[in-house]
Design a protein around this motif. Structure first.
Motif, mmCIF file in Angstrom:
data_model
loop_
_atom_site.group_PDB
_atom_site.id
_atom_site.type_symbol
_atom_site.label_atom_id
_atom_site.label_comp_id
_atom_site.label_asym_id
_atom_site.label_seq_id
_atom_site.Cartn_x
_atom_site.Cartn_y
_atom_site.Cartn_z
ATOM 1 N N SER A 199 0.841 -1.201 0.000
ATOM 2 C CA SER A 199 0.000 0.000 0.000
ATOM 3 C C SER A 199 0.878 1.253 0.000
ATOM 4 O O SER A 199 0.555 2.250 -0.644
ATOM 5 N N GLU A 200 2.015 1.185 0.687
ATOM 6 C CA GLU A 200 2.952 2.322 0.677
ATOM 7 C C GLU A 200 3.496 2.537 -0.739
ATOM 8 O O GLU A 200 3.582 3.662 -1.223
ATOM 9 N N LEU A 201 3.843 1.431 -1.403
ATOM 10 C CA LEU A 201 4.405 1.538 -2.752
ATOM 11 C C LEU A 201 3.371 2.149 -3.708
ATOM 12 O O LEU A 201 3.681 3.069 -4.478
ATOM 13 N N CYS A 234 3.593 5.837 -5.553
ATOM 14 C CA CYS A 234 3.518 6.001 -7.015
ATOM 15 C C CYS A 234 2.408 6.993 -7.366
ATOM 16 O O CYS A 234 2.592 7.859 -8.230
ATOM 17 N N ALA A 235 1.264 6.856 -6.694
ATOM 18 C CA ALA A 235 0.153 7.770 -6.965
ATOM 19 C C ALA A 235 0.561 9.199 -6.630
ATOM 20 O O ALA A 235 0.212 10.144 -7.340
ATOM 21 N N LEU A 281 -4.949 5.943 -15.041
ATOM 22 C CA LEU A 281 -4.214 6.216 -13.800
ATOM 23 C C LEU A 281 -3.569 4.938 -13.270
ATOM 24 O O LEU A 281 -2.396 4.926 -12.897
ATOM 25 N N TRP A 282 -4.344 3.832 -13.258
ATOM 26 C CA TRP A 282 -3.767 2.603 -12.707
ATOM 27 C C TRP A 282 -2.666 2.030 -13.589
ATOM 28 O O TRP A 282 -1.720 1.430 -13.103
ATOM 29 N N SER A 336 9.152 1.319 -12.959
ATOM 30 C CA SER A 336 10.352 2.088 -13.296
ATOM 31 C C SER A 336 11.039 2.652 -12.056
ATOM 32 O O SER A 336 12.249 2.777 -12.024
ATOM 33 N N TYR A 337 10.281 2.985 -11.008
ATOM 34 C CA TYR A 337 10.916 3.609 -9.844
ATOM 35 C C TYR A 337 11.324 2.565 -8.809
ATOM 36 O O TYR A 337 12.420 2.583 -8.287
#
Length: 1402
Positions: A926-928, A932-933, A1006-1007, A1016-1017
């Motif tokens: 959920s943090e990831l 990203c969002a 968005l998703w 990528s990150y």
């Protein structure tokens, strides 16, 4: 109870410990409360007070545990000599009482202390219920006016019982304004809107709703007996185990206290201000306009003599006094005469205000923003309106000269003297105060810049390039201006540089070298823009940068200059920051000597101070995210797919990692030296048959040895000793040190690359597979401990007076671990390695090669040691993250950057015990996803103009969280679009694009972007095309995602129930987006002395010396309050520990009062649903239960459970503890069925996360069995108790007391079951006239419930005999010595300030 009375007090310089021992006994028996108040004046034979002892003991904590005396267990004795004698100053002088006489009130007594200033009495009077309406007065003693800024002790004739008169003074415009502002604050004192709007350091607290006011008085309100009947124990549906409903509304329960009590309808400045000249000469200062509750419109004159009604109306000016006008010195008195409703409500309101706990009202040091708020009515408010248009910052109107020179204030506070404790306290207090004011000012300025309210200093340039100055602070935007970061990653680098720079500022600030100055720096993220706010170096704006930089490089190393003074200053920081002094080539190919990275610039300001700025490369680069041509990483890194391409080339290692890596190398170094020494010793003994030399040089000087100091640099970083690597990772055979030992590149792990005489016997042990196999081989070698001590002394002596053989040993060990010195252990990094554009002289090629190897090893260490150790800590529950923030904190404490989150999750995925890490994995995912969002949201917002902001934010949240497939954005309606669309005037605000591209975002797009950003990150694959898939696949909750994204981006939403899952309409409308707040990063100055006291207190407690620990922690609390004021995270930790100690020592009311403060503070400083707050609620409920306040205890537990569900969901190991607590309390109040629901849920969770054979599970079975017994369902009870018995028998053996207890209980249950059966048979046989022996159904006694509560919360009281005490003490000392030798590398607690006072049961 473990109470160590026979301990000698901490070091008392030059007095004989023997005569202390017998005195200490009686000193320590004192009642702890007294002790904290009177500070045990003579706790030892010589006349020092206990304070002295403590003060001097403190010296020792500057160094790490390594250095702390090897000779004996009492670790503080030798620190005494070096901390100077003058530190012995007792801080708390005794207070005295003065009488105060104010006009119109009875005289009253006030307790004051000699250090206080007269001004502090003013503050008290302005807060007291009966004098709060006065602001403009002086205090007089025998007719002499007291100076506001004088300390009380400096005033002649002021003593116990003196009478101070409050005398009204004439007003000035400034005083009149202050008076109006103060009255407005009093009128708003119960109104939470400032907390919701995030202004003036107000924040929310809801504890009082659950405790019905203050806990202190209610303690004795109800007696235990009759309380049982009154409790309604049923929690709301959504709190019960298994409920899927996660409502938002209960997050901010409605407080009855906050119902507004109307005192005045309107209070504003009148339109007739300022008074015309002739009225000025009559003493008119300003005019106010008011509407009373009775709808009477009045106009008031503020004159030098006070306030009176005049005859003006809205349209006619008539300053003459109204017919029956009273002249009152205070506005409140005037209004009370005019408006009866005002009089009644104002008095009632002040009564309520004073009854609230002070911690609900005091301002916090840094602003906290709430991500939810109810709909608050917007009322007229003259002060707020005035503030919006003046540049009021902090309290500028109280400071002569209006705007503050931030740089001067920040630097002057650094220059304050710091020789002794009082001086250091003053200095730290000043530093802290200026920092928090600066952070508030910088935040306000950054928002003004982005909102377009500040003129740029280069208005001609395009918006991204603009820079701003406002209120003596310099603001720049996080974009790559003039391709400065072109080679490093453009805008991505420009976005990362400010946070790196801030970390640099933090690090140099913590080292605190005299004469070296950094800029005040605050990084603010607001509306998608990153703004850096910095204080301004005097004179920098008048000259070109080229002229002013006299050290470092302005073009990333093409031209480089150096300066002797800077080298001398930076040399002092190089050891604690582990920076290696090195040469680089400048444009003329000359070698230039540097002691920092090339980017670090030195500028001497017009004030003659040496400033350093651009500290973005203070720490060495992270090679895992920096692919370099022709360089290979060690195999551990390569195996996990490193090096990886990153957005920018500024990725660097965290300070915590550097510390952990050096610590790890130090252990390695000691082991190698020890092994070689033993080898030599064995050879020598064999030759001469004489006993080997042992402790020859065992002198105290080793404490100042070079070696030990390398580690102390950051003893404050909580993770210094956090490398518990015993058998952690499956991949880690000996590769990690293959590369470490064989620095010359020969990968033969069995031979460390030393060229000394190494006999085969040593090498087979000397494989030095990092400390992994340390334990096994150390026990097998007899004299290793001695050899270790010997090694210590060798290194300590700094290479002098040792025989050449030993020197060679040290040399070999140094070489093997990559130390820069060959006579002592010293690891440092060159931050310029792999920087593009930096060239090194040829003669240092060898050195550079070593440095490159060291960096590769550090990168490999992160992947092969730190990530596995984090996962191991999560498996054994010493790290328990509950949400994104606490997860990030656990990563950071181990030196793992968040960009490794993907790797951490992959590692968890491959762990065999993955099921037991499910909570961790879920929080990680959920943090990831929310991060990203957040990245996407940042660029999304930059294209939105101000008028469409709420529409854009709600549209983004719909795409992110709503199941509604075609979320459509609502563009601002047409009637607002002006008819004459002139395209000429482009507004040049940073947020000024008038594009509507944001409106075209769709959920699926968005998703897709989130998934590609994750790839990528974070190099992690998230399989999902929509929010519902993610929720389904990873078991997330939409409420949790909403909280995480709102907190990260500063969104504030309306608190209501959102329907995320509707497929027919979107969840959010633009009306529900209430605000967007800044997210602020700044330096947190520390209270160093207080922190040392706190640590020594913790250490004492862990050794079982509770009394001494308690005193030290009380002392720490005083010092913290001295530096931070009343509100701070560290004070919160201090109060929690104190409460726990009070509780263990049997002082329940005191525990309750301290814990109540801890909860309030946690809510106010960290947030109402922060994981720490949840924990504080749990502790508080335990102490409430112990005090017999059962219903309160339950309410608190239910609140904690609600918050926990909200923040992380039900499936979390911490939930088992919470549910066991709830179940036990319910059992205590005989709600058996409810109790079972919670206890059985706890059992399920414990089994899942601790494994079915764990002792925690056995305890859970036992608790469930007890409830079944109370329900007389003996079969179920037996079944559960049998399970528990089996676990105890297998884990602890037949003879262990736990096993015996369990088997006793089984016998008892069987008897009860048989008796019950007999009775039933009797009834069947004889019908109604059966003779029934009454069965014993026992309601559990409160004592037995409390005992179980203590056990599950890790508090155990053991009755100890004197003999046990002695044994325990010996054991503690033995363990300490082992620890010093690095034999037991215990994982330290993840929460930096948490105390586990368990005597292990698990």
């Amino acid at each position: 109870m473990v109470s160590k009375t026979d301990d000698i007090p901490a070091s008392v310089p030059n007095c004989n410990p023997v005569d202390l021992a017998d005195e200490a006994g009686d000193g320590a028996q004192d009642d702890s409360k007294e002790a904290s108040k009177t500070r045990l004046k003579d706790s030892c034979g010589c006349g020092h007070s206990a304070d002295t002892a403590i003060m001097n003991g403190d010296g020792a904590h500057e160094r790490t545990e390594e250095a702390e005396s090897k000779q004996d267990g009492s670790s503080e004795t030798d620190g005494g000599e070096e901390s100077n004698e003058q530190e012995v100053i007792v801080i708390q002088d005794t207070g005295f009482t003065v009488k105060i006489q104010a006009p119109g009130t009875e005289q009253f007594d006030l307790q004051v202390s000699p250090q206080e200033m007269v001004q502090e009495i003013h503050q008290v009077l302005m807060d007291r219920e009966d004098t709060c309406h006065r602001t403009c007065f002086s205090l007089q003693l025998d007719g002499n006016v007291l100076d506001n800024f004088a300390e009380l002790k400096s005033i002649e004739g002021l003593q116990e019982g003196s009478l101070l008169k409050v005398v009204e003074e004439p007003y000035t415009v400034r005083e009149a304004r202050i008076h109006v502002r103060h009255i407005r604050d009093l009128l708003k004192s119960l109104d939470p809107s400032d907390s919701y709007n995030g202004v003036d350091c107000n924040s929310l607290s809801f504890l009082s709703i659950f405790t019905d006011g203050d806990l202190g008085d209610s303690g004795n309100r109800k007696k235990k007996g009759n309380e049982l009947e009154q409790i309604d124990c049923t929690p709301p549906e959504h709190i019960l185990p298994g409920s899927k409903d996660r409502p938002l509304l209960p997050l901010q329960p409605q407080n009855k206290e906050w119902k507004p009590m109307p005192c005045l309808k309107v209070l504003t400045m009148s339109g007739w201000n300022p008074p015309p000249g002739n009225r000025k000469m009559h003493g008119d200062l300003m005019y106010l306009y008011m509407v009373t509750v009775e709808e009477r419109h009045i106009s008031v004159t503020a004159s030098t003599r006070g306030f009176y009604l005049n005859q003006s109306t809205t349209y006619t000016f008539n300053p003459k006094p109204a017919n029956h006008s009273f002249l009152s010195h205070s506005l409140v008195e005037l209004l009370s005469q005019i408006s009866p409703a005002f009089k009644k409500n104002f008095t009632a309101m002040q009564k309520k205000r004073v009854q609230r706990h002070p911690f609900e009202r005091i301002a916090t040091p840094f602003q906290l923003y709430s991500w939810t708020a109810p709909q608050v009515d917007h009322a007229m408010d003259c002060v707020r309106a005035e503030d919006a248009y003046t540049s009021r910052l902090g309290y500028e109107e109280h400071i002569p000269g209006q705007t503050r020179d931030w740089n001067e204030e920040l630097q002057t506070t650094r220059e304050l003297p710091r020789k002794n404790l009082p001086e250091r306290l003053l200095r730290e207090r000043a530093i802290f105060k200026v920092h928090s004011d600066f952070a508030a000012a910088a935040t306000r300025g950054a928002m003004a810049v982005i909102d377009g309210n500040v003129m740029a200093i280069n208005p001609g340039e395009e918006t991204r390039m603009q820079m701003f100055i406002w209120n003596n602070i310099f603001f720049s935007l996080g974009f790559d201006v003039r391709d400065h970061y072109l080679e490093l990653g453009g805008d991505a680098a420009a976005h990362a540089a400010p946070t790196n720079d801030l970390n640099g500022v933090r690090a140099y600030g913590a080292v605190d070298v005299e004469g070296l100055y950094t800029l005040g720096t605050v990084v603010v993220d607001y509306r998608g823009y990153r703004v850096t706010a910095q204080s301004i170096i005097p004179g920098i704006l008048e000259r070109e940068q080229e002229q002013s930089v006299i050290y470092g490089s302005i073009d990333f190393g093409k031209t480089v200059v150096s300066h002797t003074k800077y080298l001398e200053l930076l040399e002092k920081t190089s050891r604690p920051l582990k920076v290696q002094r090195h040469n680089v080539l400048n444009e003329k190919d000359e070698a230039v000597d540097l002691c920092s990275s090339v980017e670090c610039k030195g500028i001497i300001g017009n004030d003659g101070r040496h400033y350093i700025l651009d500290l973005l490369r203070t720490f060495p680069p992270d090679l895992n995210f920096l692919p370099v041509e022709g360089e290979d990483l060690p195999p551990e890194s390569q195996r996990q797919g490193f090096p990886r391409q990153h957005r920018h080339r500024l990725a660097c290692l965290r300070q915590e990692l550097i510390e952990a890596f050096v610590e790890h190398r130090y252990l390695l170094f000691m082991k190698m030296a020890a092994l070689q020494l033993m080898q030599q010793k064995a050879n020598r003994d064999a030759k001469m048959n004489i006993p080997a030399i042992t402790e020859t040089t065992e002198t105290p000087s080793e404490s100042n040895a070079d070696t030990t100091q390398t580690q102390t640099a950051a003893s404050d970083s909580s993770s210094a000793a956090e490398i518990s690597t015993d058998g952690v990772s499956p991949t880690e055979n000996n590769s990690s040190t293959a590369s470490q030992a064989a620095t010359d590149g020969e990968e033969k792990a069995s031979k460390p690359a030393t060229n000394g005489p190494l006999e085969p016997t040593a090498t087979q042990n000397g494989e030095c597979k990092s400390p992994l196999e340390g334990k096994e081989f150390e026990e097998s070698i007899p004299g290793l401990a001695q050899a270790k001590e010997l090694a210590e002394t060798l290194v300590a002596e700094d290479g002098t007076c040792i025989d050449p053989k030993s020197r060679e040993v040290v040399l070999n060990a140094c070489k093997a671990v990559g130390s820069i010195s060959s006579t002592s252990f010293d690891i440092r990094f060159n931050p310029d390695i792999f920087s593009p554009g930096v060239r090194f002289p040829d003669d240092s090629a060898d050195d550079i090669q070593k440095q490159k190897q060291l960096l590769k090893d550090a990168a490999a260490f992160l992947v092969s040691c730190q990530i596995p150790s984090l996962v191991k800590d999560c498996l054994d529950h010493s790290a328990l993250p509950l949400d994104g923030a606490t997860l990030t904190e656990s990563l950071h404490q181990r030196g793992i950057n968040v960009r490794y989150l993907g790797s951490v999750l992959e590692f968890v995925d491959k762990t065999p015990a993955k099921a037991q890490l499910e909570h961790f994995y879920r929080i990680g995912i959920s943090e990831l996803i929310t991060r990203c969002a957040k990245h996407i949201f940042k660029t999304y917002l930059q294209g939105v103009e101000l008028s469409a902001l709420s529409a854009a934010v709600s549209h983004f949240l719909n795409c992110f969280l709503s199941s509604f497939p075609d979320a459509v954005a609502h563009l601002p309606p047409d009637e607002l679009v002006s008819r004459r669309k002139s395209r000429k005037r482009r507004n040049r605000v940073p947020g000024g694009g008038d594009n509507t591209a944001w409106a075209s975002l769709t959920p699926s797009e968005l998703w897709k972007n989130i998934a590609s950003e994750a790839k990528s990150y974070y190099h992690f694959t998230v399989h999902c095309e929509s929010v519902d898939q993610v929720v389904e696949k990873y078991g997330l909750q939409k409420t949790t995602l909403l909280r995480e994204i709102s907190v990260k981006t500063g969104i504030q939403i309306l608190i209501k129930e959102y329907n995320f899952d509707s497929r027919h309409k979107p969840a959010f409308t633009e009306e529900e987006i209430l605000n967007i707040f800044p997210v602020v990063k700044h330096v947190n100055p520390k209270a160093s002395d207080a922190f040392h006291f706190f640590q020594s207190g913790q250490a004492k407690v862990q050794q079982g010396f509770l009394k001494e620990g308690c005193e030290l922690i009380n002392e720490a609390l005083n010092l913290f309050n001295n530096v931070y004021g009343a509100m701070h995270v560290e004070i919160c930790a201090c109060l929690r520990l104190l409460a726990r100690l009070n509780y263990i020592m049997g002082d329940h009311p005191e525990a309750l009062s301290n814990q109540q403060k801890a909860v309030l503070m946690s809510e106010r400083v960290l947030g109402i649903e922060h994981p720490n707050t949840i924990q504080e609620y749990m502790h508080l409920s335990l102490y409430c239960f112990a005090n017999g306040q059962l219903s309160t205890a339950l309410k608190l537990l239910y609140r904690a459970r609600y918050l926990m569900l909200m923040v992380s969901g039900e499936d979390h190991p911490e939930m088992a503890l919470l549910d066991s607590n709830i179940g036990l309390v319910l059992h205590g109040v005989m709600e058996y069925d409810l109790s079972l629901r919670f206890l059985e849920n706890a059992l399920t969770i414990n089994t899942k996360y601790h494994g079915s054979r764990s002792l925690k599970v056995a305890l859970s079975h036992h608790l469930v069995a007890r409830v079944y017994e109370s329900k007389a369902e003996f079969r179920s009870a037996l079944q559960h108790e049998k399970e528990g018995y089996t676990i105890y028998k297998n884990q602890m053996g037949e003879l262990h007391e736990k096993t015996k207890e369990s088997s006793e209980y089984l016998k008892y249950l069987t008897q009860q079951a048989v008796a019950l059966q007999r009775t039933m048979n009797e009834i069947y046989k004889n019908g109604s006239n059966a003779s029934i022996t009454p069965l014993k159904f026992t309601a559990p006694s409160m004592a037995s419930v409390l005992e179980q509560l203590n056990i599950i919360n890790g508090i155990i009281f053991i009755p100890l005999s004197q003999k046990d005490l002695e044994n325990l003490k010996a054991e503690v000392q033995r363990r300490q010595q082992l620890q010093e030798l690095g034999k037991i590398e215990e994982p330290t607690e993840d929460r930096p300030l948490e105390l586990e006072d368990t005597i292990p049961i698990d």
